[in-house]
Design an enzyme around this catalytic site. Structure first.
Site, mmCIF file in Angstrom:
data_model
loop_
_atom_site.group_PDB
_atom_site.id
_atom_site.type_symbol
_atom_site.label_atom_id
_atom_site.label_comp_id
_atom_site.label_asym_id
_atom_site.label_seq_id
_atom_site.Cartn_x
_atom_site.Cartn_y
_atom_site.Cartn_z
ATOM 1 N N HIS A 384 4.872 -18.901 28.686
ATOM 2 C CA HIS A 384 5.628 -17.903 27.928
ATOM 3 C C HIS A 384 6.356 -18.550 26.738
ATOM 4 O O HIS A 384 6.191 -18.144 25.584
ATOM 5 C CB HIS A 384 6.630 -17.231 28.871
ATOM 6 C CG HIS A 384 7.459 -16.155 28.249
ATOM 7 N ND1 HIS A 384 7.203 -14.822 28.428
ATOM 8 C CD2 HIS A 384 8.541 -16.215 27.432
ATOM 9 C CE1 HIS A 384 8.092 -14.105 27.755
ATOM 10 N NE2 HIS A 384 8.926 -14.924 27.137
ATOM 11 N N GLU A 385 7.141 -19.579 27.030
ATOM 12 C CA GLU A 385 7.948 -20.191 25.966
ATOM 13 C C GLU A 385 7.063 -20.888 24.926
ATOM 14 O O GLU A 385 7.378 -20.879 23.734
ATOM 15 C CB GLU A 385 8.980 -21.155 26.549
ATOM 16 C CG GLU A 385 10.022 -20.503 27.474
ATOM 17 C CD GLU A 385 10.750 -19.319 26.839
ATOM 18 O OE1 GLU A 385 10.853 -19.243 25.617
ATOM 19 O OE2 GLU A 385 11.214 -18.437 27.607
ATOM 20 N N HIS A 388 5.968 -18.375 22.375
ATOM 21 C CA HIS A 388 6.972 -18.205 21.318
ATOM 22 C C HIS A 388 6.902 -19.371 20.330
ATOM 23 O O HIS A 388 6.920 -19.189 19.113
ATOM 24 C CB HIS A 388 8.385 -18.209 21.910
ATOM 25 C CG HIS A 388 8.754 -16.954 22.638
ATOM 26 N ND1 HIS A 388 8.631 -15.705 22.082
ATOM 27 C CD2 HIS A 388 9.277 -16.768 23.879
ATOM 28 C CE1 HIS A 388 9.053 -14.812 22.960
ATOM 29 N NE2 HIS A 388 9.446 -15.418 24.049
ATOM 30 N N HIS A 391 3.911 -19.326 18.034
ATOM 31 C CA HIS A 391 4.038 -18.205 17.091
ATOM 32 C C HIS A 391 4.928 -18.652 15.911
ATOM 33 O O HIS A 391 4.574 -18.504 14.743
ATOM 34 C CB HIS A 391 4.629 -17.000 17.823
ATOM 35 C CG HIS A 391 4.623 -15.718 17.027
ATOM 36 N ND1 HIS A 391 5.173 -14.565 17.495
ATOM 37 C CD2 HIS A 391 4.142 -15.417 15.802
ATOM 38 C CE1 HIS A 391 5.031 -13.602 16.586
ATOM 39 N NE2 HIS A 391 4.415 -14.093 15.548
#
Ligand SMILES: [Zn+2]
Length: 594
Positions: A384-385, A388, A391
């Site tokens: 998940h992290e 980020h 991105h």
């Protein structure tokens, strides 16, 4: 564990930003001195002139790039050990400097808005303004809702009063709530917001019931004050929407994000159409848990005994890299780069900030804070992290500073894409039936919590605002009635709806940031569609997705999402997400029968 005992390769490298705290301090003092003496008002009143405007906008960028580098270092440094007073005071200092400097530049936006349409259009068409073109287009769009200078001044002043309900609620929700103690795992435990979730997942049935009743009991005791606070908050929204001549509060909020209100309407419509699947899921839970009656305090209990993948960080990271193979070798190479080049602070240590996040600014590489434990959940947190982080990395690499930041509307998509890809990889990679069921349950709970629950909240906000817009007073009775009805609609007959659940709206802090939560739902819906495309279409879909990751905030969010093949103004992505939920449930049911 103490921070000094953590191997260097498991710590983030803040020296990539400043070589030492002394270097930070030197740069802070230099910035403070320079900006303290600088005459930021020099451009005021002259922004219609092209050269002056360009100079002003570029200066804005230079200043904020310099300050945000100082800020992000101070923030991360303080999170390494929140008990260190010096780090906290550095953070407070840079915060104050930022707010002072930007107060002096606060005339820019209103002055730009006051420029004539033709003037703004000319700037937009001018290639010299390429970096600012989207920002200027947004200003043109907002113009219809900007009032005279005197009226705007009044509105700004009113913000001091009308923007405070979030704080009032926060006081009620923290200082005044008086949560009692309750039994958990046989021990008398203080109820807190954080422990409530733990108890509902891990307590015995009796304990869950006790926690539920006592937790809501505390809100019920304050319900008159909370109802009035929420009603006042909604009235403040209605005041601004009326002053600014919007059709509805929802429309006003959506325009703030530059998102078509059709997206909101599509979300609610598609979720309603899928409620029978949600009811089926709830009834399946009831059957699997063997409950005669299922209450809301039973909904968070995992359906499958913990199938924990117990991996140390290195192994977990390797697994994440493997699971994200559908995104291609370049993406995997970036993941390796992040791990090897000091982006990630891995271990839980004394005094370290809890939880996990990704941060970083334009002139730094991304950073990720973890408190890694060897659980399945934390493997997903890593994926998940890093979603980020990459991105941010790709947007910063591809966009000029002024266009690099992506909006909240887009922020949770890349992280969710990674989680879903990893989940599908793990599912296909294992023959362990229990782990398969665990993963499906994880996925369904993610969709329930992020898609259905947030849409239920979104619908509550919409109904409450519509009533207030129509001149109807919101009371504890009417607010409870709206919520109780929605809860019945969303969870169906598989739940025995206790009277306490009517008060759930009263404990949601996000409601003081109106029309915010729907973005969680559109985020997971977009991610599900993107993953589907990547797994079926391969390279072209990945290329489109990278286009999305590299777009930053260069356009309105719905247009940016279209580059990844997701059009939220149509029904397709909503229907695809609902079908995914249905397919997952069917798969889960089939596994249970085996
Ligand atoms: Zn996130």
């Amino acid at each position: 564990m103490e921070r000094k005992d953590v191997p260097q390769n498991l710590q983030w490298k803040l020296t990539d930003i400043f070589v030492s705290d002394e270097a930070w301090e030197k740069e802070y003092k230099a910035a403070e001195k320079e900006y303290g003496e600088y005459d930021f008002s020099a451009f005021s009143g002259k922004l219609a002139d092209k050269t002056t405007l360009l100079k002003c906008l570029r200066l804005n960028d230079t200043v904020s790039r310099r300050l945000e580098k100082l800020y992000v270092y101070a923030m991360m440094r303080s999170h390494e050990d929140v008990r260190v007073a010096k780090a906290n005071s550095s953070l407070a200092m840079i915060r104050a400097l930022i707010s002072n400097v930007f107060a002096e530049l606060s005339y820019v936006e209103p002055e730009l808005t006051a420029l004539a349409d033709e003037q703004l259009q000319a700037f937009i068409a001018d290639p010299d303004f390429a970096d600012y073109e989207y920002r200027l287009r947004k200003i043109v769009k907002s113009k219809a809702h900007v009032l005279s200078a005197a009226e705007e001044k009044l509105l700004t002043l009113s913000g001091n009063v009308l923007g405070d309900f979030q704080n009032v609620f926060s006081m009620l929700n923290n200082a005044n709530l008086n949560l009692p103690k309750a039994e958990l795992n046989g021990e008398e435990t203080q109820i807190s917001h954080g422990m409530y979730g733990v108890a509902l997942r891990s307590g015995t049935r009796e304990e869950r019931k006790e926690w539920f009743e006592k937790y809501y009991g505390a809100y019920i005791r304050l319900i008159d004050a909370i109802s009035q606070t929420y009603y006042s908050n909604v009235k403040a929204d209605v005041f601004y929407k009326t002053a600014r001549k919007y059709e509805s509060c929802m429309e006003m909020a959506m325009q703030g994000e530059d998102v078509d209100k059709k997206v909101y309407e599509n979300l609610i419509k598609a979720t309603h159409a899928a409620l029978p699947v949600m009811h089926d899921y709830i009834s399946t839970r009831k059957a699997v848990l063997g409950l005669e009656e299922q209450h809301m305090y039973d909904v968070y209990v995992p359906l499958v005994d913990n199938a924990d993948i117990k991996l140390d960080f290195e192994e977990a990271y390797a697994l994440v890299v493997k699971g994200l193979a559908p995104l291609g070798k370049d993406y995997q190479a970036l993941l390796e780069k992040g791990k090897n080049e000091g982006w990630i602070d891995v271990c839980e240590t004394e005094g370290k900030r809890s939880g996990a996040y990704s941060t970083g600014v334009y002139d730094t590489h991304p950073y990720v804070l973890l408190n890694y434990q060897p659980t399945t959940n934390d493997v997903f947190t890593v994926a998940h992290e890093m979603g980020h982080a990459l991105h941010t990395y790709k947007s910063s690499a591809a966009q000029p500073y002024a266009k690099a930041d992506y909006t909240i509307f887009l922020a949770e998509i890349a992280s969710t894409v990674n989680e879903v890809l990893l989940l599908k990889y793990l599912y296909n990679d294992t023959t362990d039936k229990n782990l398969k069921k665990y993963l499906l349950n994880y996925y369904m709970d993610m969709i329930r919590a992020t898609l259905f629950r947030q849409t239920q909240f979104a619908e509550f906000e919409q109904i409450a605002h519509a009533k207030a817009e129509a001149g109807e007073a919101l009371t504890k009775e009417s607010l409870n009635e709206i919520y109780y009805q929605l809860n019945q609609d969303y969870y169906g007959a598989g739940i025995t709806h206790d009277k306490e659940i009517a008060y759930e709206w009263a404990r949601i802090p996000h409601f003081y940031n109106s029309f915010y939560v729907y973005k969680y739902a559109t985020g997971i819906i977009s991610a599900i569609s993107i993953v589907k495309r990547i797994l079926t279409e391969g390279e072209t879909a990945v290329k489109d997705y990278f286009g999305f990751l590299s777009a930053g905030g260069s356009n309105d969010p719905v247009s940016i999402l279209k580059t990844a093949g997701v059009d939220l103004t149509t029904d397709a992505p909503f229907e695809a997400a609902m079908k995914e939920f249905k397919d997952t449930l069917e798969e889960f049911k089939a596994l249970c029968k085996e």
